[in-house]
Design an enzyme around this catalytic site. Sequence first.
Site, PDB file in Angstrom:
ATOM      1  N   GLY A 681       0.819  -1.204   0.000  1.00 42.07           N
ATOM      2  CA  GLY A 681       0.000   0.000   0.000  1.00 42.07           C
ATOM      3  C   GLY A 681       0.854   1.255   0.000  1.00 42.07           C
ATOM      4  N   CYS A 682       0.267   2.369  -0.377  1.00 41.82           N
ATOM      5  CA  CYS A 682       1.011   3.625  -0.499  1.00 41.82           C
ATOM      6  C   CYS A 682       1.451   4.157   0.859  1.00 41.82           C
ATOM      7  CB  CYS A 682       0.168   4.660  -1.240  1.00 41.82           C
ATOM      8  SG  CYS A 682      -1.504   4.874  -0.570  1.00 41.82           S
ATOM      9  N   TYR A 683       0.492   4.289   1.792  1.00 43.19           N
ATOM     10  CA  TYR A 683       0.845   4.709   3.147  1.00 43.19           C
ATOM     11  C   TYR A 683       1.888   3.755   3.739  1.00 43.19           C
ATOM     12  CZ  TYR A 683      -3.029   8.076   4.039  1.00 43.19           C
ATOM     13  OH  TYR A 683      -3.869   9.151   4.046  1.00 43.19           O
TER      14      TYR A 683
END
Length: 871
Positions: A681-683
Site C-alpha cells: 500500500g502507499c501509506y
Amino acid sequence: MLRLAVLNKPLVTATATRTGALRLTSRLRLRGGLLSKSVVANCSFSDYGNTSFVASSRSYSTKSTVVQLLNNIGSKREVEQYLKLFTSVSSQQFAVIKVGGAIITQQLDELASCLAFLYHVGLYPIVLHGTGPQINELLENEGVEPEYIDGIRITNPKTMQVVRKCFSEQNLRLVTALERIGVHSRPITAGVFQAEYLNKEKYDLVGKITGVNKSPIEAAITAGYLPILTSLAETPSGQLLNVNADVAAGELAREFEPLKIVYLNEKGGIINGSTGEKISIINLDEEYEDLMKESWVKYGTKLKIKEIHDLLQHLPRSSSVAIINVDDLQKELFTDSGAGTLIRRGYKLISRNSLKEFGNPDLLRSALLRDPEIKAGKSSVASYLKFLESVDFKSYGDEPLEVLAIVLNKDGKVPKLDKFLSSKTGWLNNVTDNIFNSIKKDFKSLCWIVDENDGNLAWYFSKSDGSFSKNGQILFWYGLKTSEVAELIKEFDNSAIGSSLSSGNESGVFSSSQQKRGFHSMKKRRRYATTTNPNPPLKEGKNHSKKKVALIGARGYTGQNLIKLIDTHPYLEISHVSSRELEGQKLKGYNKNNIVYSNLQPEDIKRLEENNEVDIWVMALPNGVCKPFVDVIDSVGNTNSTIIDLSADYRFDTSKNWVYGLPELNNRATIANAKKISNPGCYATAAQVAIAPLIDFIENGKPSIFGVSGYSGAGTKPSPKNDTELLANNLIPYSLTDHVHEREISSQLGQQVDFTPHVAQWFQGISHTINIPIKKGSLTSREIRNIYQDRYQGEQLITISGEAPLVKDISGKHGIVIGGFAVNSNEDRVVIVATIDNLLKGAATQCLQNINLSQGFGEYEGIPDDTVIRG
C-alpha cells in the site's frame, strides 16, 4: 588541535571575559518570562539551547539564528564542546573569515544572520571581505576589460579608483546589514596591512604585505564590535595598494594564529574542473604537486591553493583550512564532520609488516598507550609487542602515529582489524578515514569487534557491510560472501574470534564518561543487522524479450499511471485492459498499439491464460474483488505468467504463495523468482521505509504515524474523501483506528505501530510525520541520519534529506524522501518525516519495479531517471 576553516562565508570568533571564560550576556525567555542571564561557556549548551534570545530595542530577533544553528548541528554535545574549544583562547584568536565578494551581493542576509548568531553567543570573528565581482562589473560599465597575470589583477590608477570605491561600498553594505539586526560592527578599510609593491612594472598598484597592524582589530573586539576589514594595503608613504583578499586572510592567520580559518564562497568549496564535483579533502603533502599540474587549476584557484599551502607551512600540522558556503558555517564550526573542502598538510601513510620497521619504538609505545585495556592495566605494551612478534600482521599509521591500525592475517581466516587507535587530532583531521581506505586497498575482506559503548560506533557502522551484536560487543565485516558471514557469526557467537577492537579513549572526539554515543544491543528478533544496504538493487537485467501485460481494472488513477509508464517501457506492451465502465472505449494515453477496453470475465481470463497470451497480470481492482480472477489463473496449472495484485487482498498471505513486493526492504531475489506478488500500500510503503532502519532501536513504546494523503488516494468513486468542495481549506481524518495499512505496516515490520490517516485538499502525494521512541540518549540526530544514508545506499528511489521534506516536492516524482531526524530534548524520541507520491512509488512505480524484477529486466527500466530528489 588547531583547525583552520577557510570559508567564503564569515567565521565565528569567541569573546572572552578578562578571566578567559566566555560569557554570554543576553535576555532569555525562560518558560516563566524574561530573565537577564549570563551564560558561561563551560555551562551546558542545553542551558540556552531551547531559549529564545530577545534583542532589546532591536528589530531583528536572534531566535532565528539560534534555530538555524540547531537545525544544522549534529548534536548539542558537539556544539557545547566546540564552544569550550573556541573560548580556550583569546577572543581575537577565534577565527578569521574571508568572505567572497559574490557572497555580499547574493547572500548578504544569510551572511549577516550567521555573523549575528556568533555575535550573540559571544564569538567575535575577524571578517575580511573581497569585492572582485563588483569591481569587474564597474570596470565593464566603464568599458575597461579586467586584466590578470597569474591570477593577480593588474591595478592601474584608474582601476584603483574603482577598487577603492567598491571596497568602501561593500564594506558599508555589510556593516549596515549587521547594525540593522543589532550586531555592533566596525568598518576597518585601511591601516591594517603594510605593503610594498609586488612588482610595479608587471602588476602596477598591487601590494605584497610586509606587516599587519593588529591594533585596530584588537581595539574593535575589546569594545565589543565585529571587525570588518578590506584587503587594501598601504606603503610607508601612504600609497594604497590592492592585495588579493585570500592573501590578506592568510597574513591575518599568520599573525593571529586563530583556531579557525574559513573562506566563504558561493561554490561552497573547490570544484574539480574535470569532473565537476566538489573536492572534499586535499592532503597537501601527498597531493599538492600533482594538483598544481592539473589543467583546470589556474588563475584564482591556483593562487588560492598556493596561498593556503604556503600558509599551512607556517602553522601547526594539525591546522587546516575550510572553503565552504555561507549556509554551512555552523556545520563547519560546531560539528565534527565540517563542510565544503578541507585542506590540510596531512601526513604520508606508512605500512609496516614487522616491529623492526618502526624506527621509533617510543612512538609506537605512545600510540599503544591509547588502548583502554592497557590504560586500565588489563594488558601491557610489552606483552602486546611480544604477541605481535609471533603473528603475521600489517600495521598502518601516519608519520607521528596519531592513528595506528593493526590487522592480523591468519591463514584460512578472515583478516581481523585488531587495533584501531587514534588521537583527537587523528579523528578531527580525518586521518582515520585515510588509514581505513588504505586498509581496504590491501584487504578485500575484513572483520573487527567493537564495544557497543565505543564513542565512534557510528563511524565503524559506516565502514562495514554488516554487523552482528552479542553481549555488549558488535561484530563488523565487509567484503564477505553469505557463507563466510554465517561462519564468522558462528565463531563470534562461540566467542572464538577474540576480544573487542580497542579504539582508545581519545578516539571519541571530546569524549567524556557522561557522553555515550554507543548504540544499544540489537533485539533478538533481528540479531543480524546491517547498516549498509543489506538488500542492494540487483545487477542490470539481461532479459530483453517483449512481455505482454493485461490490466484488470485499469480505470482508476493507479491504472492510468501504470499505462503511461508501460507506454515508454522498452520491453513491455499492453495486450488487454479490462474495465466494466469503459468497455468499448479506446485506451487513452497509450501509443504503442490501438487498445480498446474490454470487460474480461473469469472465463475470458482462463482462455487467455491457457493460450499463453499474457505474461503479466496486473490486478488493479478494489479490495476483496481480486480472488476469483486469481483462482481461475491458478486453475490452468503450470504456467509462466506472473500476477501482481495492487489491492490489499494478499498482503497478509500466510500460504507462502505470495511475495510482498517492496524491493527496498524485501529480498529482491525472492521477488525476482516469484509468480505472485502483492504490491504494498502507499501509506504502508512510505511508513515502512521510514521506520525500518530504526526497528532495532525502538524502546518503551511503539511508533506513531500521522499520515496525510491527497484526495486521489480515495479513488475515482465519489465520496466525502474526494469531494473537493468539502476538502477546501480542510483536513479530514478517517479510519481513526485499525486501518488496513496499520495492520500491514505492523505485520511487515514485526513491530506494532499506531497509524491515523487523513485526506487533504491536494490531489496526489502523502506526508508522514512519524514519532519513534528510542532508548534514552542512545542516538543523536546526525547518527540517525547516517544510519538511513547507509541503509539506503544505492537505492535510486529513496532520498535522505537533512530537512523535513515537503509533499509538494514529491508530487509527480517516483521515489520516497525521508528527512527531519529531530531528536527531542529528553533524547528518547525521534521524529521523522517521509513523503511519497501515492499513485507512483506508492502504487504504479512500485508495480513496475516488481514487473521488472520478475521478468529479468533492470529494476528501474521504464522509470524516468529525473526522479531523484536531492537532500
